[in-house]
Structures are given as structure tokens and as C-alpha cells.
Design an enzyme around this catalytic site. Structure first.
Site, PDB file in Angstrom:
ATOM      1  N   LYS B  77       0.845  -1.200   0.000  1.00 31.03           N
ATOM      2  CA  LYS B  77       0.000   0.000   0.000  1.00 31.03           C
ATOM      3  C   LYS B  77       0.879   1.248   0.000  1.00 31.03           C
ATOM      4  O   LYS B  77       1.874   1.305   0.724  1.00 31.03           O
ATOM      5  CB  LYS B  77      -0.882  -0.031   1.262  1.00 31.03           C
ATOM      6  N   SER B 152      -9.638   1.360   3.181  1.00 31.48           N
ATOM      7  CA  SER B 152      -8.839   2.152   2.268  1.00 31.48           C
ATOM      8  C   SER B 152      -7.768   1.367   1.523  1.00 31.48           C
ATOM      9  O   SER B 152      -7.278   1.833   0.504  1.00 31.48           O
ATOM     10  CB  SER B 152      -8.150   3.273   3.053  1.00 31.48           C
ATOM     11  N   SER B 176      -9.573  -0.923   7.463  1.00 34.41           N
ATOM     12  CA  SER B 176      -9.052  -0.751   6.103  1.00 34.41           C
ATOM     13  C   SER B 176      -8.322  -1.943   5.511  1.00 34.41           C
ATOM     14  O   SER B 176      -7.958  -1.931   4.340  1.00 34.41           O
ATOM     15  CB  SER B 176      -8.134   0.474   6.041  1.00 34.41           C
TER      16      SER B 176
END
Lengths: 96, 484, 516
Positions: B77, B152, B176
Site C-alpha cells: 500500500k 482504504s 481498512s
């Protein structure tokens, strides 16, 4: 409790965010919807309850006073939006 | 090869059936073929990935000892700092930011000889539940391109679901990792707060953020967690206790096993298909001799409200540093310093980030801090106490990860509150600092994956993984792949 | 000229003597090239985290214990949020509601005797960087150097217990002495390792026995001791004149309805008309001290208090202090300057002034003095030689006591030698000067070829010769001019090149003159 457009502007000032007049109403409406939701917390009785800032029960974490590696001037300033010599360059403060 | 787990890919290399290079090539080919539609990745440097793979192969050839993830591509990420490589947090404000350091977890991956295949898309500064808040692109759910992968960490989840990487790292502040894992039909785990170093994780809510694994199955998740977990003297909040070998005991069931089921996780707003799938999963456990116990987490309905005060308050301060002075975006036209800062932030941040900064600033401002921020911290303690009481009676708590399966792109974009409520079941784990995992437990009639959330006490990762593995052995939901 | 009481409280920041910064391993050395001592942590780069320097906390603890503070068993850090380019994170890690120490005191010497100045709190925080204003070629921008960012600072806030500018200066000097003595800070005002802001206002007596308080002014950037004293003198006179002027002009009003208690009397605030026409309090203002013009310049009156949105720093964990730790810190402190001064008076019979001079020079100097006493057994002479001769030698040569080429044993021996031989002060100083090259007293006396004449017969002959040669002095002496004997003694000294034993000459001259 709800936020007026003036309060929204005040908070934006505190957070150093430029917000156009057109945005103020939308943000006020959205924030108020969230604040309304959040206000349900006032129903919870918290008398005598200590705030919990951290779920971890950890204390006394130290590092020893030993030199570590520093960045070179160029490495430190590599991400600077504006540089003058080996300094960060920023506009002068006015209107403060 | 795309269907193989990391564990199987390691075995193939050990047997001499595959090389790190061929594995990396295979996943890169998948990326080239599908990512123009899925948009999971923000940055991929193919040549660099191949270079890393060749170096691993050379090491193997030279008889050197190899790390636990040798030759396994891992997607990361883009909130995790990578030295000398752009790290944007999905934000314009960090468009050109190149960190001079690796996040601790990146160092751990490198030490384990993993291949860093690319940086994945996410909601800006990890603020969101759909990956629509990225300043760069909207990631799509590999099971239905009209739908979001969740967020997310949607890019990381989608990359694993679409077999563009066998493993990925995400971050979880309010769900997330678990929510996108659920929506993408894969395994995603949030470790206990303090289990994994946050050094180099660009902060959103510092007292809530944790890095965790995405994988096709529980064994791979355990393997990746084993690599990234452990003490780091650069993070004061990272505990200095040994990391158990999570993979070693994985197939040993917990006996006897008591599963807590809280009525608060089955209330209004829960989709009936999701509920049904979760109930079926509980039956699977019962079939294995587990005892189901009704428990209560009376304060969990307040978790979302607490979260949106605590996380945003911390975020308002964490994101103050993006001011166009020392790094990040600086506006072009301005009149003086304050104007420069306000304009740079106004231009650099997206709407959701601004909203959360505003909310957090408001919650901390004089006159409101007692009613909002401090009140939230008190309820946070009550939420933690609920869990302490629950784990005194049961080994784990189970329920749905998300109230619904994947929702449509744009569906909640104009209603921040509706979006926030999609994390209603995941948030309390972050507030309490406990660990949680989402594993596939079924599909909707329309073919969208459903996730089972299992929560464990603080630092009970080993138990949590063994419990999750038990379900996986009895079902094959985790083996399904989307038709791309 | 109205009479008034001046009320002064000081907020002092000292840099702690650590090798590295509070939260990272960068050097704290003063005067390094710009931005050469920074890293990702102190530059506040995204993803970085602070880790507390153990030595910094220990030094802070030591200082607070020496300042007689109550030490909290549990302390935490908070974020003070404000935007400024010298603060890269745009928050300062500081302590808000649970400082590690509170309520202590420091004793100062005043013309009216010793007095305790109360300390509200001392807390540990990080320093900001430095801003330079670039005015070259009309450029309107500023330059930022982050070397100082993250340096550990101890903030010490006093109660408003000081009543004169001299007391403020004395407090600051006493504080510097204490912190240097215990090795907490080098307290160099010129280098910014000791910085001071002062809050000052006046309490002016009213006919009814109550007092009126002038609005508080915070004087910033006091970077010399003299500046502290001058600025506060100037500011108290300025406030007195301003009060008179504004009361006379009807701009300010005394609000007798909202009095508060201060010490043992009541104080009324000042109000003035605000933009909406209502009477409101005059808010606190900050002022800068201009050393050149000798004036304070009022910078701004704050309409409302700054909102720092304080909240607990989530990246650090709390620190606990147990009784054993405190006991150890106390034991390690050793003798503090105030206690030392008292002991020098009682143990060696030194006058308060001398004891003060010695203790102000620091522990090492006092230890030197005590070693001299041990060698020669004469505290008064040891004090005279160390306080006068040795101290001026060290000052002239810009040396620390530890660098002195004259050992305390040798100085003690010199004093004994003087007592044994009766070497006069002038000759003794010549011996002292030679001893600075590392010689013992005996070696120096030999080198100079000094031989004290102590033969009574020889001296008596010289005295008689002197009396014969100075009839006028003898006549004057007889008339009662005791001073006239000096001419006789001077003759003997000249004849012996200053080597006659002083006491013996004295005795003989007096005896022989009496016979005349």
C-alpha cells in the site's frame, strides 16, 4: 450542537485550509450530519471513566543518548519545495 | 501458477520447478493484462522487480540461505515508505515525495528476500472505505468492476484478489484491511496494536494504525505476519515481546473453542445474505465441536462515533506537516506564508481529507474538546472493557466483517456518514487495540464475496489464526477466483 | 511619581546537555552548518516516529529535584499544535496537563536577605528550528535551519514572586549556577542554551487599601543577564506612566467589581471600551526587548488566547518515576550551591560575602579552596588567595579551575611558607607568579633567590640605622603620628630588598621608637 458557516471558517483557519465560500455551506452541512451522529455519545454515561488515549499498556520506552545517522544537507533538502543554499526557503510571514 | 499460494510458490522454488524470476514475470504479466481495468497499482517498476527476482535466484544458486518469502512478490500500500521510491498516500500533496528511508515492514520484506512488486492505490491518507478517495484513480473490485474493492487498502486487496500478487500489505485504522479483504473475497488481518512497527507508515490515526497482511489463505497471512511482526526500537508503541511462529501450529485446532457472538454485530443495517453466510460459518465451527456463546458488547454501537472523533483528532495533527514548507506540494501563487500554507493544503488535499481534518480540529478546539475528544476517549475505554469482559468468557468473537457485500462505485460518495457506517463492525477492534481477521465465508446470489470477521484479544494472533484456519480447512470459499 | 509593586514571573528554557536530540540520534552541537544535523525524524518527514532520549529525561528529572519540585509518578507528553515554519511537524511535543514536575522553589539572595522564589512547573519538550530573514536584494522570504529542531528543552516556569528587576536577574543567575553545577545545561545565553521570557505587571495601591493591576506584558527574547535587568526596569517605569496616562485620559478604568486575591491583598483589573462599546479587560500583550534602543516594543495584544488543540501524543508512551529512582537522583545531586554557601560559612567561618563568591564559582572551585585549607590550615588566607589572586589569574587566562597550573597543594604550601617565613605580600605575589609555571613554593623562592632576613641582630642594626637616618619621622611619631613608623620600616625593607621578615621588623621598629 451544530456548526455555523462562521464556525466552519474559524475551524478552517485553525487547520490552515483554504475553503472557498461555495464550499463552506456544503462542508457545514456534511459536518453537521456527522456531528449529529456523533452527538449520540452524549447519551453514554461516562461518570468516573478515565479517558483511554492508548489501548496499549506500555510505559517507560527510551532510547539511549547515542548518535545515530543524520541526513546530508542534500538528502534533507531533497523534498523541499524551495531551497536557498542549504536552507529551506519560505515566504515571509505577513498578515500574521 | 497464479492460483498458487505463496507457500506453494516457495515450495516450487525449493523443488527447482520455478524461479523467482519466472514467478515475478507471471504476476507482472497478470498486472499488464488486467490492471488497466482494475487499477490496483499506483507505481510498478517492472525492471526493478525483475532485478530483485534475479538477485534472489542468484542467491539460491550460490547456496546462500534465503529468507522466509524468497522470490515471492508482495504488493505494498502506498502509505508505506519505500526508500528512494515515490510514496504518495494516494494524495496530490505527496505527489513527488521520495522518502529517504524504508518503512520497518519494507526492511523486513527485503530481509525476507521478498520481491517488492509495486505500490498500490488507496484512499487518500487511508481515509475512506472504497478507494474512491484516491487523488489518482479509482480501484475496481475484481469480482465486479462496477463495484468498489472496499478501502482504504483497496488496491492491495484487489491486487491479491486479481492474482496480480500472491501477497500484499495494507494498513488498518478502522477496518481498512478487513473490510476490503471481505469485499474482495480474500484473507486480511489487522494485528494487535503494537505487534507491527509503524515506523515508515505514514500516519493517519496514530493510536489506531496497524500494518497487516492480505493473502489468498490463512497460512499465507500467517507467514507474512511472521515476517513483518516484531520489535522495532524506532517505534515506542511497538512491543518487545517475541513473535510466535504463527505458521508452525496453524493446523492445530483450539480445543475446547468458545466463540462469542454479540447481538450488536447482527443488528439493523446488516444485509440478510451476509447474515446467512456468517451464520453458516458459525455452523461450520459448531460442526467442529466449538461452543457458541451469546455475549454483549454494549458500547460497540458507539464505536463509529468514537472513531470519527479519535481518528480525525489525531489526523488533524498528523497531517499538519503537509504545509508546503519542508516537503510536499506548494502552491504557485500566494501572498505571504499563511496564504501559501492554506492554498497548498487547500489544493493538495481531497474533500474527504479536508472534512476529517476539519472534524478533528473541531473536536480538539477549546470549548469542544471535553464534549467531543475527551468524551470519545472515555467511551473508548468502555469499548475496551466490553472486549476484556468478552475475552474472559470466550476465545474469539465472530460476526460479519462488513454489513454488506461490495457496493457500487459512487453509491456512497456524496454521503460521508453512510460510508463511515460501512466500517461499523471493524472499528471497535482498532479502538480496543485487539487483533482481527476477515476470511471468505460465502457469496451473495449475485456472486459477491462475503467475509467472516474473527476478533481475538490483544496479542492473541496465534489463536486467531488457528481458529481462522479451522474454517478454511472445512470450506473452499477461499479457493474461488474472480473471472477477469 | 506613584509608588507601586512590580510583579515578575520568569519562563526559562534551558537546553539539556545531551549528545543527541530528544527524539532522534542527531547531534545537538551548537553552530554546525545549516541543516547538517537533521534526520527524517527531526525533519518531521511522514511516517517517522519519536523515541524518548533516556538521558534527556534523567537530566530533566535531576533539575526538577534540585529545584525542590514535586515529581509526578506518572507523566505523559502532549502535542501543542501551531503552524510555524521552524516547527516541521507543525506541532511541538511538550507537556500539558501532567508535567513531570511541579511546585518547587529556588532561593535567591536579596538586599533584604535570602528569599524563596516559587516554581510552578518544569517540563520537558522539544525545541524548534531557527528562522533567518533574508533581506538581500529586496527578497521577501525567510530561511529555515532545522539543526536545532528537536533539541531537548527544560521549561521552568516561576511563580510571579520577584519584585524587582535585580531579583529577576538574581533568580536567573542562581538558576544558571545550579543547572551548571549539576551538569544539566551549560546555560550559555549567547548560544541560546538559556532563554528567558518575563511576565511583568504592576500592582498600584489605591486610597482604599486595595491595588490596581496593570495588564501583564510578556517580554520576549531576553538574551543577556543585563538585558533582563534593564528591560524589566524600563518596562515597570513604562507601565507606571502608561497607567497614569490612560487613567487620566479616561481610556482605562479600574474595575473594582472583579477583584481577585493576590498574596494578602486584593487586586482590581483594568478595563477599556472594546469595538462594540462595552467595557472589557485589556488582554495580555507580548513585547520584544531592543537591547540597542533600551526599550520594550509592544508587538501585539492577543484578542483571544491561542488555541493549541493540545492532546496526548499517541506516538510516545507515558513515563513513570518510582521512589527508588527519585532517591537515587537525590543522592547523585551532591551538595547544591545554596547548601554549600551555608556550609562554607559555618565550617570555615567565612563571611557571607566570601562564601557567596566561592560557591558562585562552582563546585570544582570550592573543592580547590577546601584542598588549599587542608594543606595550610588557614581558611581565611586560603579564601583570600583563591578568591583574589587565583580567580583573577583564571579570568585573565580564560581558564577553568580544572585547568589551573597551580595545584591547591602548592598554593597551600605557599600560604604556609608565608606564615613560616614572614614573606611580605608583594614578594609572595612574585613567588605565586613563578609557581604558575608548575613550581612548588620552595622551588619558586629558590629560583627567585628570595631569602627572608629573620636574624634579629641583623634587623635590629638596620632598624637603628633607619631611626638615625630619619629624624623627622621619629619626631612625627613622637607627636603621635603612628603612620610615621612606615618610613622607618620602608627603610629596612629597602635595605633588605624586601626580604625582611615583616612581623619582626614591625616589632623591632615599635620597640626602638618607644625607646626614643
Amino acid at each position: 450542537m451544530s456548526l455555523s458557516p462562521d464556525e466552519v471558517r474559524k475551524v478552517a483557519e485553525l487547520a490552515r485550509l483554504e475553503i472557498s465560500d461555495a464550499e463552506v455551506d456544503t462542508i457545514a452541512r456534511q459536518l453537521n450530519a456527522i456531528v449529529d451522529y456523533i452527538n449520540q455519545l452524549q447519551q453514554v454515561s461516562t461518570d468516573g471513566v478515565e479517558p483511554l488515549a492508548h489501548a496499549l499498556d506500555l510505559h517507560d520506552v527510551f532510547r539511549e543518548d547515542l548518535p545515530g545517522e543524520s541526513l546530508t544537507e542534500d538528502e534533507a533538502l531533497a523534498n523541499a519545495p524551495a531551497r536557498k543554499g542549504n536552507f529551506y526557503s519560505v515566504p515571509a510571514v505577513f498578515g500574521d | 501458477m497464479l492460483d498458487l499460494t505463496a507457500t506453494e510458490l516457495l515450495q516450487r522454488q525449493a523443488n527447482g520447478d520455478s524461479s523467482a524470476e519466472s514467478i515475478t514475470q507471471t504476476f507482472l504479466a497478470q498486472f499488464r493484462q488486467h490492471d488497466s481495468r482494475i487499477r490496483a497499482f499506483l507505481h510498478v517498476d517492472e525492471a526493478d522487480a525483475i532485478e530483485q527476482a534475479k538477485a534472489i535466484d542468484a542467491k539460491r544458486k550460490g547456496g546462500e540461505s534465503l529468507g522466509k518469502l524468497a522470490g515471492i512478490p508482495v504488493a505494498v500500500k502506498d502509505v508505506l515508505c519505500t526508500k528512494g521510491r515515490r510514496t504518495t498516500c494516494g494524495s496530490k500533496i505527496l505527489q513527488n515525495f521520495v522518502p529517504p528511508y524504508d518503512a520497518h515492514v519494507i526492511t523486513k520484506l527485503k530481509e525476507a528476500d521478498a520481491i517488492l512488486i509495486g505500490k498500490t492505490n488507496c484512499d487518500e491518507f487511508a481515509m475512506g472505505s472504497s478507494t474512491e478517495n484516491s487523488a489518482y484513480q479509482t480501484t475496481r473490485n475484481p469480482w465486479d468492476l462496477e463495484r468498489t474493492p472496499g478501502g482504504s487498502s483497496g488496491g492491495s486487496a484487489a491486487s491479491v484478489a486479481a492474482s496480480q500478487a500472491p501477497l500484499a500489505l495494507g494498513t488498518d485504522t478502522g477496518g481498512s484491511i478487513r473490510q476490503p479483504a471481505s469485499l474482495c473475497g480474500i484473507v486480511g488481518m489487522k494485528p494487535s496494536y503494537g505487534r507491527v512497527s509503524r515506523f515508515g507508515l505514514i500516519a493517519y490515526g496514530s493510536s489506531l494504525d496497524q500494518v497487516g497482511p492480505f493473502a489468498q489463505d490463512v497460512r499465507d497471512a500467517a507467514l507474512l505476519l511472521e515476517v513483518i511482526a516484531g520489535h522495532d526500537p524506532r517505534d515506542s508503541t511497538c512491543v518487545n515481546t517475541p513473535v510466535p511462529p504463527y505458521t508452525a501450529m496453524l493446523d492445530e485446532p483450539i480445543k475446547p473453542l468458545t466463540i462469542g457472538v454479540a447481538k450488536q454485530f447482527f443488528g439493523k443495517g446488516l444485509d440478510s445474505e451476509v447474515e446467512q453466510a456468517v451464520r453458516s460459518a458459525l455452523k461450520v465451527y459448531e460442526g467442529q465441536g466449538a461452543k457458541i456463546k451469546d455475549i454483549s458488547l454494549p458500547h460497540s454501537p458507539y464505536a463509529v462515533a468514537v472513531y470519527y472523533l479519535v481518528a480525525t483528532a489525531e489526523a488533524s495533527s498528523n497531517l499538519a506537516r503537509y504545509d508546503g514548507v519542508h516537503f510536499g506540494h506548494r502552491t504557485e501563487k500566494f501572498a505571504g506564508l499563511i496564504d501559501m500554507v492554506k492554498k497548498s493544503r487547500g489544493e493538495g488535499f481531497g474533500a474527504e481529507v479536508k472534512r476529517r481534518i476539519m472534524l478533528g480540529t473541531y473536536a480538539l478546539s477549546s470549548g469542544y474538546i471535553d464534549a467531543y475528544y475527551l468524551k470519545a476517549l472515555k467511551v473508548r475505554r468502555l469499548i475496551r472493557q466490553d472486549f476484556d469482559q468478552a475475552f474472559a468468557q470466550c476465545d474469539v468473537v465472530m460476526g460479519p466483517t462488513s454489513p454488506t457485500a461490495a457496493f457500487k462505485i459512487g453509491e456512497k460518495a456524496d454521503d460521508p456518514l453512510a460510508m463511515y457506517l460501512s466500517d461499523i463492525y471493524t472499528i471497535s477492534a482498532n479502538l480496543a487495540g485487539i487483533c482481527g481477521i476477515s476470511i471468505p465465508c460465502g457469496f451473495t446470489k449475485s456472486g459477491l464475496p462475503i467475509g467472516l470477521q474473527i476478533l481475538g484479544g490483544p496479542f492473541a494472533e496465534e489463536k486467531l489464526l488457528r481458529v481462522a484456519r479451522l474454517h478454511e480447512r472445512e470450506t473452499d470459499w477461499h479457493k474461488r477466483r474472480p473471472a477477469l | 511619581m506613584m509608588s507601586y509593586r512590580t510583579i515578575i514571573g520568569l519562563e526559562v528554557h534551558v537546553q539539556l546537555l545531551t549528545r543527541t536530540k530528544l527524539f532522534c540520534g542527531c547531534a545537538t552541537t551548537f553552530g554546525l552548518p545549516p541543516n547538517s544535523a537533521t534526520c527524517a525524524v527531526c525533519c518531521g518527514l511522514p511516517g517517522t516516529l519519536p523515541v524518548m532520549n533516556r538521558t534527556a529525561f534523567q537530566l530533566a528529572l535531576k533539575a526538577a529535584v534540585a529545584l525542590n519540585c514535586t515529581i509526578a509518578t506518572f507523566t505523559k507528553w502532549d502535542r501543542k499544535n501551531y503552524y510555524y515554519p521552524d516547527l516541521p511537524k507543525n506541532y511541538q511535543i511538550s507537556q500539558y496537563d501532567l508535567p513531570f514536575s511541579s511546585e518547587g522553589w529556588l532561593e535567591i539572595e536579596t538586599p533584604a536577605g535570602a528569599r524563596k522564589i516559587g516554581i510552578i512547573r518544569a517540563h520537558l519538550e522539544e525545541d524548534a528550528g531557527k528562522m533567518l530573514h533574508d533581506e538581500r536584494a529586496g527578497k521577501n522570504d525567510s530561511l529555515v535551519d532545522l539543526n536545532r529542531t528537536g533539541t531537548p528543552l527544560l521549561e521552568i516556569v516561576s511563580h510571579p514572586d520577584m519584585e524587582t528587576a535585580e531579583e529577576a536577574k538574581a533568580y536567573l543567575e542562581e538558576l544558571r549556577l545550579l543547572l551548571r553545577e549539576i551538569g544539566v545545561s551549560d546555560c550559555e545565553m549567547q548560544e541560546g542554551s538559556l532563554r528567558c521570557d518575563a511576565n511583568i505587571n504592576l500592582h498600584v495601591p489605591q486610597p482604599d487599601g486595595s491595588f490596581v493591576a496593570t495588564p501583564i506584558i510578556e517580554v520576549k527574547n531576553l538574551n543577556t543577564f543585563r538585558g533582563v535587568e534593564r528591560s524589566l526596569k524600563y518596562e515597570s517605569e513604562r507601565q507606571a506612566a502608561e497607567l497614569q496616562r490612560n487613567l487620566d485620559a479616561g481610556v482605562w478604568h479600574v474595575d473594582a467589581t472583579r477583584t481577585s486575591k493576590f498574596r494578602d491583598y486584593r487586586v482590581s483589573p483594568i478595563t477599556q471600551r472594546k469595538s462594540d462599546g462595552a467595557l472589557g479587560p485589556v488582554s495580555k500583550a507580548t513585547a520584544g526587548w531592543d537591547e540597542r534602543t533600551g526599550r520594550t516594543e509592544i508587538q501585539r495584544r492577543k484578542e483571544e488566547a491561542s488555541d493549541y488543540c493540545y492532546f496526548p501524543e499517541p506516538d510516545l508512551v507515558p513515563v513513570t518515576v518510582d521512589a527508588d529512582t527519585l532517591e537515587r537522583v537525590r543522592a547523585e545531586l551532591g551538595e547544591l550551591p545554596a547548601a554549600q554557601k551555608t556550609r562554607l560559612q559555618s565550617q570555615y567561618g567565612l563571611p557571607v560575602y566570601d562564601a557567596g563568591v566561592l560557591s558562585r564559582q562552582g563546585r570544582a572551585f570550592v573543592a580547590y579552596f577546601e584542598a588549599v585549607v587542608k594543606q595550610c590550615g588557614d581558611a581565611k588566607e586560603a579564601c583570600n588567595w583563591t578568591m583574589n589572586d587565583l580567580l583573577s589569574t583564571l579570568n585573565d587566562r580564560k581558564l577553568d579551575i580544572k585547568e589551573s597550573s597551580l595545584s591547591p597543594e602548592n598554593l597551600g604550601e605557599l600560604i604556609s611558607e608565608i606564615q613560616a617565613t614572614g614573606l611580605n605580600k608583594q614578594r609572595a605575589r612574585e613567588v605565586y607568579a613563578v609557581m604558575l609555571d608548575g613550581l612548588t613554593a620552595k622551588q619558586a623562592i629558590d629560583k627567585l633567590g628570595f631569602k627572608v632576613v629573620a636574624d634579629e641582630g641583623q634587623l635590629l642594626e638596620l632598624v637603628r640605622k633607619a631611626i638615625a637616618a630619619n629624624p623627622k619621622a621619629v619626631a612625627d611619631f613622637k607627636k603621635g603620628k603612628v603612620k610615621a613608623a612606615d618610613a622607618i620600616k620602608g627603610f629596612v625593607m629597602r635595605e633588605t630588598k624586601g626580604m625582611a621578615k615583616t612581623e619582626m621588623v614591625q616589632q623591632l621598629v615599635m620597640r626602638e621608637l618607644a625607646k626614643e
